[in-house]
Design a protein around this motif. Sequence first.
Motif, PDB file in Angstrom:
ATOM      1  N   ALA A 201       0.712  -1.162   0.080  1.00 14.99           N
ATOM      2  CA  ALA A 201       0.221   0.036  -0.031  1.00 14.99           C
ATOM      3  C   ALA A 201       0.223   1.743  -0.185  1.00 14.99           C
ATOM      4  O   ALA A 201       2.371   1.340   0.323  1.00 14.99           O
ATOM      5  CB  ALA A 201      -1.055  -0.256   0.963  1.00 14.99           C
ATOM      6  N   PHE A 202       0.199   2.148  -0.391  1.00 15.25           N
ATOM      7  CA  PHE A 202       0.951   3.976  -0.192  1.00 15.25           C
ATOM      8  C   PHE A 202       0.667   4.493   1.050  1.00 15.25           C
ATOM      9  O   PHE A 202      -0.685   4.774   1.302  1.00 15.25           O
ATOM     10  CB  PHE A 202       0.380   4.552  -1.319  1.00 15.25           C
ATOM     11  N   ALA A 203       1.289   5.015   1.330  1.00 17.27           N
ATOM     12  CA  ALA A 203       1.372   6.091   2.457  1.00 17.27           C
ATOM     13  C   ALA A 203       2.031   7.309   1.814  1.00 17.27           C
ATOM     14  O   ALA A 203       2.958   7.626   2.091  1.00 17.27           O
ATOM     15  CB  ALA A 203       1.927   5.822   3.991  1.00 17.27           C
ATOM     16  N   ASP A 204       1.254   8.672   1.391  1.00 17.88           N
ATOM     17  CA  ASP A 204       1.983   9.906   0.561  1.00 17.88           C
ATOM     18  C   ASP A 204       2.327   9.097  -0.321  1.00 17.88           C
ATOM     19  O   ASP A 204       1.606   8.056  -1.224  1.00 17.88           O
ATOM     20  CB  ASP A 204       2.397   9.892   1.344  1.00 17.88           C
ATOM     21  N   ASP A 205       3.532   9.339  -0.440  1.00 19.15           N
ATOM     22  CA  ASP A 205       3.869   8.615  -1.841  1.00 19.15           C
ATOM     23  C   ASP A 205       4.821   8.144  -1.861  1.00 19.15           C
ATOM     24  O   ASP A 205       5.695   7.446  -2.685  1.00 19.15           O
ATOM     25  CB  ASP A 205       4.785   9.749  -2.667  1.00 19.15           C
ATOM     26  N   LYS A 206       5.180   6.846  -0.929  1.00 19.76           N
ATOM     27  CA  LYS A 206       6.002   5.957  -0.009  1.00 19.76           C
ATOM     28  C   LYS A 206       5.202   4.544  -0.533  1.00 19.76           C
ATOM     29  O   LYS A 206       3.687   4.761   0.307  1.00 19.76           O
ATOM     30  CB  LYS A 206       6.014   6.181   1.473  1.00 19.76           C
ATOM     31  N   LEU A 207       5.791   3.638  -1.204  1.00 17.91           N
ATOM     32  CA  LEU A 207       5.303   1.997  -1.506  1.00 17.91           C
ATOM     33  C   LEU A 207       6.004   1.610  -0.295  1.00 17.91           C
ATOM     34  O   LEU A 207       6.954   1.806  -0.616  1.00 17.91           O
ATOM     35  CB  LEU A 207       5.297   2.199  -2.905  1.00 17.91           C
ATOM     36  N   TYR A 208       5.103   0.714   0.274  1.00 13.35           N
ATOM     37  CA  TYR A 208       5.242  -0.498   1.219  1.00 13.35           C
ATOM     38  C   TYR A 208       4.938  -1.956   0.863  1.00 13.35           C
ATOM     39  O   TYR A 208       3.465  -1.752   0.353  1.00 13.35           O
ATOM     40  CB  TYR A 208       4.713  -0.305   2.587  1.00 13.35           C
ATOM     41  N   ILE A 209       6.072  -2.803   1.075  1.00 14.93           N
ATOM     42  CA  ILE A 209       5.479  -4.399   0.654  1.00 14.93           C
ATOM     43  C   ILE A 209       5.402  -4.624   1.867  1.00 14.93           C
ATOM     44  O   ILE A 209       6.586  -4.432   2.707  1.00 14.93           O
ATOM     45  CB  ILE A 209       6.230  -4.683  -0.320  1.00 14.93           C
ATOM     46  N   PHE A 210       5.006  -6.005   1.680  1.00 12.09           N
ATOM     47  CA  PHE A 210       4.961  -7.066   2.767  1.00 12.09           C
ATOM     48  C   PHE A 210       4.972  -8.115   3.011  1.00 12.09           C
ATOM     49  O   PHE A 210       3.795  -8.346   2.023  1.00 12.09           O
ATOM     50  CB  PHE A 210       4.313  -6.337   4.330  1.00 12.09           C
ATOM     51  N   GLY A 211       6.402  -8.754   3.372  1.00 12.68           N
ATOM     52  CA  GLY A 211       5.878 -10.800   2.965  1.00 12.68           C
ATOM     53  C   GLY A 211       5.486 -10.956   1.798  1.00 12.68           C
ATOM     54  O   GLY A 211       6.344 -10.909   1.247  1.00 12.68           O
TER      55      GLY A 211
END
Length: 309
Positions: A201-211
């Motif tokens: 998912a994005f938080a502002d313009d930061k893209l996070y990836i998990f697992g």
Amino acid sequence: MSSLLRCLSLLICIWTSHQSSQINCEYYPEDLPSPLRSHVAGYSAAANSMYIMGGEGSTAIYQWDLDDDASSAALFTQIGSIPDPLWEFDGVQALFPVEDILYVIGVYDAAHTVNRFNTTSNQWLMNGADAPIQRMGGCVAYNGSHFVMIDGDTYDTSSSTQYVYIQFYDIERDVWSMHTVEAPFYTNGVSYIAWRFQYCAFADDKLYIFGGKIDDSTYLNGMWRYDTLTQQFISIGTLPHPCGYGTTAADGFGHMYLVGCYSGSTYTNQIFVFDASTETIATDIIYTQWPAVSESAAAIFNRNLWIFG
């Protein structure tokens, strides 16, 4: 029979006031239209409605109009059908309401296609441009102007790679672009077949990836931030344990909810809450009234996290 869990996302208040570390959940044994698994859900502000689409053994599109009387006998009304009964979602968050359009992207059997459903006419529109390559089961995220589809499976087990394919779709221009980036877990020359069933998912313009899952049986517990400028993955820590086949919902206040988990042998009823301001797992909930499942669907509405199925 499938049920509906509404988890009150008090974390929004928690992390602005720092007054508590609890998230309270309420269980609503409301019957969904049919027992669902591997389906998707989304909230449309334009229609003030929840939508559920597809799932194993289902081709239906259901709408829950939140303006309707909550005491009505049926919460959900079928408003259409998916165009291909072979579509499978496998827990991938592939439904994104944007104004009065439901975008469906990254699904099995149509992973390279941008599918668009008009909630005003309840009709499918002409498809958007096809993605450069077809990758199935990768995670998809939306930042307000672009979709990003991260890796996924080709089912070509004869070849392996050290790279991740990251495809961006510009909604306004109907144009794709693609980056090929070395996988964040690539070490010592050990390549892999595919990275899929991640949370992102994005938080502002930061893209996070998990697992996620690589190869046939390896599940990951890594957490990464993807820098869209340098096109690099940055490791930011680990999940409490390896997980895949869940779904992700972001609340727009810097919190991401990673719902459901399968680790290769065990299904759990966990909700990991990620706080982007600290880039840590803020809360790890095990909700005992909710069955231990994966491949659920989740959506945020009115500061509540709704989990379907």
